[in-house]
Every structure is written in C-alpha cells, then in structure tokens.
Design a protein around this motif. Sequence first.
Motif, PDB file in Angstrom:
ATOM      1  N   SER A 111     -14.019  -5.089   0.088  1.00 56.47           N
ATOM      2  CA  SER A 111     -13.907  -6.715  -0.391  1.00 56.47           C
ATOM      3  C   SER A 111     -12.670  -7.037  -0.266  1.00 56.47           C
ATOM      4  CB  SER A 111     -14.642  -6.517  -1.635  1.00 56.47           C
ATOM      5  OG  SER A 111     -15.928  -6.178  -1.679  1.00 56.47           O
ATOM      6  N   SER A 112     -12.577  -8.392  -0.250  1.00 57.36           N
ATOM      7  CA  SER A 112     -11.313  -9.218  -0.427  1.00 57.36           C
ATOM      8  C   SER A 112     -10.923  -9.424  -1.873  1.00 57.36           C
ATOM      9  CB  SER A 112     -11.181  -9.914   0.694  1.00 57.36           C
ATOM     10  OG  SER A 112     -12.135 -11.157   0.420  1.00 57.36           O
ATOM     11  N   VAL A 113      -9.782  -9.538  -2.318  1.00 60.39           N
ATOM     12  CA  VAL A 113      -9.259  -9.812  -3.420  1.00 60.39           C
ATOM     13  C   VAL A 113      -8.288 -10.974  -3.275  1.00 60.39           C
ATOM     14  CG1 VAL A 113      -7.582  -8.210  -3.529  1.00 60.39           C
ATOM     15  CG2 VAL A 113      -8.358  -9.190  -5.731  1.00 60.39           C
ATOM     16  N   ARG A 114      -8.394 -12.157  -4.159  1.00 58.49           N
ATOM     17  CA  ARG A 114      -7.708 -13.208  -4.162  1.00 58.49           C
ATOM     18  C   ARG A 114      -7.264 -13.781  -5.359  1.00 58.49           C
ATOM     19  NH1 ARG A 114     -11.669 -16.925  -0.992  1.00 58.49           N
ATOM     20  NH2 ARG A 114     -13.302 -15.661  -1.906  1.00 58.49           N
ATOM     21  N   ARG A 115      -6.221 -14.442  -5.782  1.00 60.85           N
ATOM     22  CA  ARG A 115      -5.823 -14.883  -6.988  1.00 60.85           C
ATOM     23  C   ARG A 115      -6.739 -15.800  -7.509  1.00 60.85           C
ATOM     24  NH1 ARG A 115      -1.042 -15.907  -9.697  1.00 60.85           N
ATOM     25  NH2 ARG A 115      -1.425 -16.908 -11.963  1.00 60.85           N
ATOM     26  N   ASN A 116      -7.429 -16.807  -6.903  1.00 61.43           N
ATOM     27  CA  ASN A 116      -8.510 -17.682  -7.107  1.00 61.43           C
ATOM     28  C   ASN A 116      -9.553 -18.027  -5.886  1.00 61.43           C
ATOM     29  OD1 ASN A 116      -7.469 -19.916  -5.495  1.00 61.43           O
ATOM     30  ND2 ASN A 116      -5.599 -19.810  -7.190  1.00 61.43           N
ATOM     31  N   ASN A 122     -10.019 -15.107   4.467  1.00 62.02           N
ATOM     32  CA  ASN A 122      -9.303 -14.635   5.753  1.00 62.02           C
ATOM     33  C   ASN A 122      -8.131 -14.093   5.452  1.00 62.02           C
ATOM     34  OD1 ASN A 122     -11.979 -14.429   6.860  1.00 62.02           O
ATOM     35  ND2 ASN A 122     -11.729 -16.724   7.565  1.00 62.02           N
ATOM     36  N   ALA A 123      -7.437 -14.520   4.413  1.00 65.73           N
ATOM     37  CA  ALA A 123      -5.910 -14.473   4.159  1.00 65.73           C
ATOM     38  C   ALA A 123      -5.716 -12.946   3.715  1.00 65.73           C
ATOM     39  CB  ALA A 123      -5.443 -15.255   3.387  1.00 65.73           C
ATOM     40  N   ASP A 124      -5.066 -12.207   4.746  1.00 68.74           N
ATOM     41  CA  ASP A 124      -4.972 -10.739   4.290  1.00 68.74           C
ATOM     42  C   ASP A 124      -3.739 -10.561   3.109  1.00 68.74           C
ATOM     43  OD1 ASP A 124      -4.799  -8.047   3.930  1.00 68.74           O
ATOM     44  OD2 ASP A 124      -3.745  -7.753   6.097  1.00 68.74           O
ATOM     45  N   SER A 125      -4.222 -10.039   1.931  1.00 70.14           N
ATOM     46  CA  SER A 125      -3.292  -9.707   0.939  1.00 70.14           C
ATOM     47  C   SER A 125      -2.585  -8.551   1.200  1.00 70.14           C
ATOM     48  CB  SER A 125      -3.854  -9.961  -0.533  1.00 70.14           C
ATOM     49  OG  SER A 125      -4.998  -9.054  -0.695  1.00 70.14           O
ATOM     50  N   GLY A 126      -3.129  -7.535   1.675  1.00 72.34           N
ATOM     51  CA  GLY A 126      -2.422  -6.375   1.852  1.00 72.34           C
ATOM     52  C   GLY A 126      -2.909  -5.382   0.993  1.00 72.34           C
ATOM     53  N   LEU A 127      -3.809  -5.864  -0.038  1.00 77.28           N
ATOM     54  CA  LEU A 127      -4.297  -5.105  -1.402  1.00 77.28           C
ATOM     55  C   LEU A 127      -6.006  -4.482  -1.020  1.00 77.28           C
ATOM     56  CD1 LEU A 127      -3.379  -7.503  -3.935  1.00 77.28           C
ATOM     57  CD2 LEU A 127      -2.082  -5.496  -3.155  1.00 77.28           C
TER      58      LEU A 127
END
Length: 403
Positions: A111-116, A122-127
């Motif tokens: 899963s992807s994680v985002r601040r909001n 689709n932006a890769d946070s590297g997390l």
Amino acid sequence: MTATLDTQPVRLSFGDIVRLGLLGVGTRKMRTVLSALGISIGIATMVIVTSIPAASQQALLDQLTALGTNLLRAEPQQTQGDPVLLPPDAMDMVERIGPVTAAAQVANAHSSVRRNDKIDPNADSGLTVLASSANLLSAVNGSLHAGKFLDDATSDFPTVVLGSVAAARLGFTTLVAGQQPPQVFIGKQWFTVIGILDPMPLDPDLERAVLVGWGAAKQVLGFDGHPTVVYVKADEDAIQDVRAVLGPTLYPQLPGLVQVSRPSDALAAKQDTKTTFSALFLGLAGVALLVGGVGVANTMVISVLERRREIGLRRALGATRGQIRGQFLTEAAVLSGLGGLAGTVIGVVATLAYTGYQGWPVIIPFAALGGGLAGAVLIGVLAGIYPSVRAARLTPTEALATA
C-alpha cells in the motif's frame, strides 16, 4: 613413702588453643591491626579486581547484545517464478524451536502512504507500509521516540507507528500529549499515528517503514496474512543450530529458498571478551592472594623471633610442640580472618562506588566474597605453618638463652 610426680603433659582442648591464639592477637592490638591490614589489602584487591572487571564485562556484553548477537532474520529469496510465500503461522512455528526465545514478523502490505489524500497516489515517497506483529519492538531491540507501539488493543484498528526516517519524510517529529494525534492516508483509509520510533541500527529498513497492526492490515488493506520477514531471537550458544533449522521450519518443501542472515560478528567478539576477561580475573586474584599470604607469613616469622622468651617459658612449663604449633597457627588464621573480613567489606564498598560512578551494572561474584574470606583463612594457615613449626622446634633452653 615416696611421692611420685606426674610428668604427663596437660592436654589442651581445641577451644583452649583458640582462646590462647586470640589472647596473643588481643594483647598486641597495633601489631594485629597492621598485620590484618596487609591481608585485608590483598583480599580487597581480589574483590575489586574480580568485581569491577566483571561489571565492566557485563556492561560491554550488554552493549554487544544490543548489536543483535542473538538475532536472526529469515525471508524468502527473490525468484523469477512464483514468489515464495511463508505460512501465515510462521511466527508460531518458529517459537516452537527449543532455543528460540522470541519471534516477530512483518509483511509488506503493498500500500502507499501519503501525508494527506490530496497528494498524487502515484507519487513515490520511498516508504513501505508493513503489517507488524505486536512484539516486533522487543524482538529487534527497538525503542520509542514518542507515543507507544502497537499492541493487542490497537492492532485491529487503523493506527500506525512510524519509523524515524518515515516520520521525518511525512513531517512528524514528535507527538504532543493532550493534542490531537496526526493522521496519514494509507490506501483509501486514514490511520492515526500513535508512535514514532528511534533509529533502528539492527534493521535500517524499519526506519523507512510505516507499521500497521496485523489485524488492521487484513481488514482495511487487504493483506493476505503471509509474512515477508521473520525476526528470531535465540540462545547465543545455539544460534547456529537455530539458523540451520529455520529454512526447513518455514518452508519445508524447498528450505533453500528461505534466506537466513548469519549471526552478527559481534557474537564472536562477545565470546572472545568472555574468555579474555575470565583469564584476567584468575590472574589478578592469584596475585592478590599471593601478596596477602606473603604478608601474613612475614608477620608470623617476625612474631616468632620476637616472642622467643614466651615460647621458652611455655615450653619450660610443659607446653608441647603441638600446643605451640596450634597457638601460632590459630594466631595466623585469626589475623587472616580479620583481614579477610575487613578486605571483603572494603572491596564491596569500593566496587559499589566505582560501578555507580561509571553507570555499570553491579556484579560482585559470590566466589569473590565467600572465596575471599575462606581463602584468607586458608592462606593464613598455610603462611603460619613454617613460623609455627619453627616456634615448636625451639627448646626451652634455646628459647630462653636467645631471648
């Protein structure tokens, strides 16, 4: 009628000999103090040189243990075919291995994680979002920077714990008590941040992870329940044996497809440290006892030379050689016993003071206490053998003539 004189020597009981020896010690208080001081320094030295290095050794071993000397990591190898899936109950299977003391597991929740929820998914946070068992922190010697870790009460709810790097990238540096906790957007669900981890030197990957509960990952993120990494703690003496059976335990059909980390190099350093310090203890203790024994022997020899008049008078009054030997052996044992008791107290106090100053754990080997006191008496007896035998060999005429 002619009277006969009984020339049979008077037999002294063990108690009489002890009282006679104590009398000799008590009538020469300054000599007793100075003589006992010599053996007390030796015994105090023995206690100190065994206890302080033992405390230093334990502090060093604790530091080495924190480097993961008893930690293994098992994970599937990457293959070009179908991925290797560890069983959902992998942690329970590993915990049934005898020398294993703890096991924990994590799994990629994909899963992807985002601040909001406004940020492009689709932006890769590297997390990486990882499902985690509740005992992960203790298994990897981790610690919390703020908040609390996942537990049985929170693992089924949308709560997360952030690694140190993940927290910095998401813009959370700490959690303030009494304020509304921050939230992050994972998949299509808001998750509440309940904890932030300190750096994790044993597994830097966890620093860039967002940890969610095992139950919440299944219910909210569609996690399939197969762990991707299993952390194992085991007895250090059996760490190689545990490493050998981890593959067959986790994936018996093809054990070679399970990659198991090798024990930390710190384990070899830890074992070498134990051997080196043990040899050091024995050497220093032997020297300390030898110094104390020589001091008692020297004191008793001088005592024999200075008390020839007393020895001659007692021999003239009928004291046997055995009684003279017993008297001087008792004095030597009492001197050493007093010195050993004082030295033990001095050694313990010095050890407590020094280890407290250094912040080390207090380690006082029982053998250093009981062995020090018993060794002092034994050495006193051994050191008093020659002086007592020399005193017993003096004839009354020789003793009185040279006094």
